[in-house]
Design an enzyme around this catalytic site. Structure first.
Site, PDB file in Angstrom:
ATOM      1  N   HIS A 187       4.478 -59.428 -10.535  1.00  0.00           N
ATOM      2  CA  HIS A 187       3.594 -58.827  -9.790  1.00  0.00           C
ATOM      3  C   HIS A 187       4.437 -58.617  -8.350  1.00  0.00           C
ATOM      4  O   HIS A 187       5.162 -59.638  -7.927  1.00  0.00           O
ATOM      5  CB  HIS A 187       2.318 -59.811  -9.259  1.00  0.00           C
ATOM      6  CG  HIS A 187       1.355 -59.176  -8.585  1.00  0.00           C
ATOM      7  ND1 HIS A 187       0.385 -58.142  -9.065  1.00  0.00           N
ATOM      8  CD2 HIS A 187       1.157 -59.191  -7.316  1.00  0.00           C
ATOM      9  CE1 HIS A 187      -0.355 -57.883  -8.256  1.00  0.00           C
ATOM     10  NE2 HIS A 187      -0.011 -58.499  -6.944  1.00  0.00           N
TER      11      HIS A 187
ATOM     12  N   ASN B 293      12.400 -53.360 -14.230  1.00  0.00           N
ATOM     13  CA  ASN B 293      12.395 -54.851 -14.588  1.00  0.00           C
ATOM     14  C   ASN B 293      12.934 -54.817 -15.983  1.00  0.00           C
ATOM     15  O   ASN B 293      13.638 -56.066 -16.515  1.00  0.00           O
ATOM     16  CB  ASN B 293      10.918 -55.408 -14.401  1.00  0.00           C
ATOM     17  CG  ASN B 293      10.588 -55.710 -12.998  1.00  0.00           C
ATOM     18  OD1 ASN B 293      11.295 -56.605 -12.424  1.00  0.00           O
ATOM     19  ND2 ASN B 293       9.894 -54.787 -12.156  1.00  0.00           N
TER      20      ASN B 293
HETATM   21  C1  GAR Z   1       6.757 -53.311 -10.701  1.00  0.00           C
HETATM   22  O1  GAR Z   1       6.898 -53.129  -9.112  1.00  0.00           O
HETATM   23  C2  GAR Z   1       5.880 -54.391 -11.064  1.00  0.00           C
HETATM   24  O2  GAR Z   1       5.841 -55.340 -10.092  1.00  0.00           O
HETATM   25  C3  GAR Z   1       4.517 -53.529 -10.748  1.00  0.00           C
HETATM   26  O3  GAR Z   1       4.967 -52.155 -11.658  1.00  0.00           O
HETATM   27  C4  GAR Z   1       6.137 -51.990 -11.003  1.00  0.00           C
HETATM   28  C5  GAR Z   1       6.830 -51.372 -12.458  1.00  0.00           C
HETATM   29  O4  GAR Z   1       8.070 -51.029 -12.124  1.00  0.00           O
HETATM   30  N1  GAR Z   1       3.637 -54.279 -11.677  1.00  0.00           N
HETATM   31  C6  GAR Z   1       2.278 -54.381 -11.183  1.00  0.00           C
HETATM   32  O5  GAR Z   1       1.805 -53.806 -10.084  1.00  0.00           O
HETATM   33  C7  GAR Z   1       1.452 -55.257 -11.900  1.00  0.00           C
HETATM   34  N2  GAR Z   1       0.243 -55.615 -11.273  1.00  0.00           N
HETATM   35  P1  GAR Z   1       9.355 -50.886 -13.227  1.00  0.00           P
HETATM   36  O6  GAR Z   1       8.784 -50.072 -14.491  1.00  0.00           O
HETATM   37  O7  GAR Z   1      10.350 -50.028 -12.689  1.00  0.00           O
HETATM   38  O8  GAR Z   1       9.867 -52.206 -13.654  1.00  0.00           O
END
Ligand code: GAR
Length: 208
Positions: A116, A19
């Site tokens: 989320h 992200n």
């Molecule tokens: C993502 O899927 C985000 O939505 C989730 O962690 C991941 C991070 O991935 N966040 C949560 O679950 C917060 N409750 P990334 O580091 O590759 O962006």
């Protein structure tokens, strides 16, 4: 927030940084070009690949791990100092797995966003993160999941929703399959949501 200049974003991470990368990419050559720039990345985990990604983009990246502090207040103070020194307008939580201190939430009220990996208000709350979310969705038998960008308030995942997008779930999908589909959506809607917040803010400024 400053009136006309580009908004300065801080992105808070703990893991892979997909992200974060999508936000950075969109400031360089996408929806956020000319509107925002990422000036600071804060990681709660020294092994996060997101730190390497930030360094590759020549963005200041720091690691602030809660376990290194005597108490929550000291941990929060260090992050708050960094945010203020960087003159940040918006804070984007992007897979940030530490609890964000209430002092930061109050100081940046209405200026902290989170992503989320589900359709809030379903499958949110304490303990609902990463694969746990997708496992719960599959278990529920829901045929849709998705991603939500929302403002952060003092509770888990309850702040006002800015943007959501759905994905379909098929009966043979595993949590990993759902995670992959949701991640594709996440990387699209986070820059869109940031743009929406910046533009709404600019509209308010122009009313006066
Ligand atoms: C993502 O899927 C985000 O939505 C989730 O962690 C991941 C991070 O991935 N966040 C949560 O679950 C917060 N409750 P990334 O580091 O590759 O962006």
């Amino acid at each position: 927030m400053s009136k006309y200049s580009r908004k300065s974003l801080a992105v808070l991470v703990s893991g892979y940084g997909s992200n974060m990368q999508s936000i950075v990419d969109s400031t360089k050559d996408g929806l956020l070009k000319g509107l925002a720039e990422v000036v600071l990345v804060v990681s709660s985990n020294s092994n996060a690949y997101a730190i390497e990604r930030a360094k590759n983009e020549h963005i200041k990246a720091i690691c602030v791990e809660s376990k290194k502090f005597k108490n929550e207040k000291k941990f929060t103070d260090v992050i708050l100092d960094e945010l203020q020194n960087a003159d940040v307008d918006l804070i984007c939580l992007a897979g940030y797995m530490s609890k964000i201190g209430v002092e930061i939430i109050r100081k940046y009220d209405g200026r902290i966003l989170n992503i989320h990996p589900a359709l809030l208000p379903k499958f949110g709350g304490k303990g609902m993160y990463g694969r746990y979310v997708h496992e719960a969705v599959i278990k529920s038998g829901d045929t849709k999941s998705g991603a939500t960008v929302h403002f952060v308030d003092e509770n888990y995942d309850t702040g006002r929703i800015i943007l959501q997008q759905e994905v379909n779930i098929f009966s043979n999908d595993s949590p990993r399959d759902v995670a992959k589909k949701v991640m594709i959506i996440e990387c699209k809607i986070y820059p869109k949501a940031i743009k929406k917040v910046i533009e709404e803010d600019l509209k308010k400024v122009h009313l006066f």
